[in-house]
Scaffold this motif. Structure first.
Motif, PDB file in Angstrom:
ATOM      1  N   LEU A  24       0.442  -1.171   0.196  1.00 16.10           N
ATOM      2  CA  LEU A  24       0.223   0.014  -0.248  1.00 16.10           C
ATOM      3  C   LEU A  24       1.190   1.123   0.040  1.00 16.10           C
ATOM      4  O   LEU A  24       1.655   1.543   0.416  1.00 16.10           O
ATOM      5  CB  LEU A  24      -0.661   0.054   1.353  1.00 16.10           C
ATOM      6  CG  LEU A  24      -1.450   1.292   1.140  1.00 16.10           C
ATOM      7  CD1 LEU A  24      -3.380   0.679   0.344  1.00 16.10           C
ATOM      8  CD2 LEU A  24      -2.292   0.931   2.814  1.00 16.10           C
ATOM      9  N   GLY A  25       0.556   1.990  -1.420  1.00 16.29           N
ATOM     10  CA  GLY A  25       0.596   3.239  -1.096  1.00 16.29           C
ATOM     11  C   GLY A  25       2.414   3.236  -2.009  1.00 16.29           C
ATOM     12  O   GLY A  25       3.101   4.766  -1.420  1.00 16.29           O
ATOM     13  N   HIS A  52      -1.678   3.260  -7.883  1.00 16.11           N
ATOM     14  CA  HIS A  52      -0.900   3.610  -7.340  1.00 16.11           C
ATOM     15  C   HIS A  52       0.113   3.755  -8.895  1.00 16.11           C
ATOM     16  O   HIS A  52      -0.138   2.577  -9.704  1.00 16.11           O
ATOM     17  CB  HIS A  52      -0.822   2.913  -7.089  1.00 16.11           C
ATOM     18  CG  HIS A  52      -0.874   2.693  -5.189  1.00 16.11           C
ATOM     19  ND1 HIS A  52      -2.645   2.680  -5.239  1.00 16.11           N
ATOM     20  CD2 HIS A  52      -0.450   2.415  -4.344  1.00 16.11           C
ATOM     21  CE1 HIS A  52      -2.627   2.546  -3.977  1.00 16.11           C
ATOM     22  NE2 HIS A  52      -1.454   2.839  -2.846  1.00 16.11           N
ATOM     23  N   THR A 136      -3.375  11.380   0.844  1.00 13.56           N
ATOM     24  CA  THR A 136      -1.785  10.096   1.456  1.00 13.56           C
ATOM     25  C   THR A 136      -0.779  11.164   1.349  1.00 13.56           C
ATOM     26  O   THR A 136       0.003  11.079   2.689  1.00 13.56           O
ATOM     27  CB  THR A 136      -1.577   9.357   0.251  1.00 13.56           C
ATOM     28  OG1 THR A 136      -0.531  10.334  -0.736  1.00 13.56           O
ATOM     29  CG2 THR A 136      -2.375   8.203  -1.105  1.00 13.56           C
ATOM     30  N   ALA A 170       0.253   8.608  -4.696  1.00 14.88           N
ATOM     31  CA  ALA A 170      -1.246   7.344  -4.521  1.00 14.88           C
ATOM     32  C   ALA A 170      -2.311   8.484  -5.125  1.00 14.88           C
ATOM     33  O   ALA A 170      -2.184   9.470  -4.271  1.00 14.88           O
ATOM     34  CB  ALA A 170      -0.907   6.495  -3.933  1.00 14.88           C
ATOM     35  N   TYR A 175      -5.940   4.261  -2.557  1.00 14.19           N
ATOM     36  CA  TYR A 175      -5.595   4.137  -1.256  1.00 14.19           C
ATOM     37  C   TYR A 175      -6.716   3.968   0.138  1.00 14.19           C
ATOM     38  O   TYR A 175      -6.589   2.364   0.712  1.00 14.19           O
ATOM     39  CB  TYR A 175      -4.621   5.677  -0.681  1.00 14.19           C
ATOM     40  CG  TYR A 175      -3.912   4.788   0.678  1.00 14.19           C
ATOM     41  CD1 TYR A 175      -2.792   5.203   0.279  1.00 14.19           C
ATOM     42  CD2 TYR A 175      -4.372   4.951   1.134  1.00 14.19           C
ATOM     43  CE1 TYR A 175      -1.637   4.687   1.672  1.00 14.19           C
ATOM     44  CE2 TYR A 175      -3.478   4.928   2.822  1.00 14.19           C
ATOM     45  CZ  TYR A 175      -1.962   4.984   2.612  1.00 14.19           C
ATOM     46  OH  TYR A 175      -1.137   4.217   3.754  1.00 14.19           O
TER      47      TYR A 175
END
Ligand SMILES: O=C(O)CC1=CCC(=O)O1
Length: 254
Positions: A24-25, A52, A136, A170, A175
């Protein structure tokens, strides 16, 4: 929802394939050091999570099953049939899903810094709400100590900035959609069905998915190998590429 995930292919067309799923990210460059080490003898396919890197954004909630089907679609689009899989964190959740549901295409799995049920599942709806409200960038301050140990950032400040730039870039909604997938994921009762070789790797200093989470996976998969990388937090393959590449080289076919 059906996902069309951006992916990049490196390595000889006739070599055994390895499919990489990031956390993630981050984006597929999370695996630059692994592809540099493996692409002389493996066809390496890396995909980006929705919203992403180069993948199109999504809205609404995702599930790990949707991401797993998206990973299989990326393998199709890359022209690979069966493959070995390597994934970090949510990418490792996809790896566990593939180990259970991926059928004969999946030759082995290596899952790093992940969990069969992520710790503190109630925290993910709050994180999704924060990112939907503030972007984010709101997560950047919590990355030191979570994604990497502070000594790594001191040694490689440019590397730290590259990771944080991935996070800032992202898509907020995507996200948040991945946060929902993480919150709902629970494969604990199914891991006994994984019948391919499995490598399970923890970062010794990972507060997000601590060694106990990886032990739980390794204990549940028949014959799985557990390994722990010292002086590493969540993005251990980025912090400790030599150690992780050595483990992958032992795990993957010669
Ligand atoms: O983002 C984090 O803090 C840790 C994490 C859990 C799942 C994932 O991909 O990253």
């Amino acid at each position: 929802m059906a996902l069309d995930l951006h992916h990049v292919v490196d390595g000889p067309a006739d070599a055994p394939a390895v499919l990489f799923g990031p956390s993630l990210g981050t984006d597929l460059h999370l695996f630059d050091a692994q592809v540099a080490a493996l692409s002389d003898r493996f066809r390496c396919v890396r995909f980006d999570l929705p919203g992403h890197g180069g993948s199109a954004p999504v809205t609404g909630d995702l599930t790990i099953s949707e991401l797993g089907r998206g990973a299989l679609a990326a393998a199709d689009a890359a022209g690979i049939g069966d493959f070995h899989y390597v994934g970090v964190s949510i990418g490792g959740a996809v790896g566990q899903w593939l180990g259970v549901h991926g059928g004969e295409r999946v030759r082995s799995i290596a899952v790093l810094a992940t969990a069969a049920r992520f710790p503190n599942p109630d925290s993910w709806p709050q994180r999704a709400a924060t990112v939907r409200a503030d972007g984010t960038a709101a997560m950047v301050g919590s990355r030191p100590g979570t994604w990497y140990v502070e000594t790594w950032a001191q040694r490689d400040p440019a590397g730290e900035q590259r990771l944080l730039d991935m996070l800032r870039a992202a898509d907020d909604e995507s996200y948040a959609a991945c946060c929902a997938a993480i919150a709902a994921f629970d494969v604990r009762a199914e891991l006994g069905a994984v019948s391919v070789p499995a490598l399970v790797v923890a970062g010794a200093d990972d507060p997000a998915t601590p060694p106990s989470s990886l032990h739980e996976i390794a204990d549940a998969i028949p014959g799985a190998r557990y390994a722990e990388v010292a002086d590493a937090a969540h993005l251990l393959n980025r912090e400790r590429p030599d150690e992780v590449n050595a483990l992958l080289t032992e795990h993957l076919p010669a």
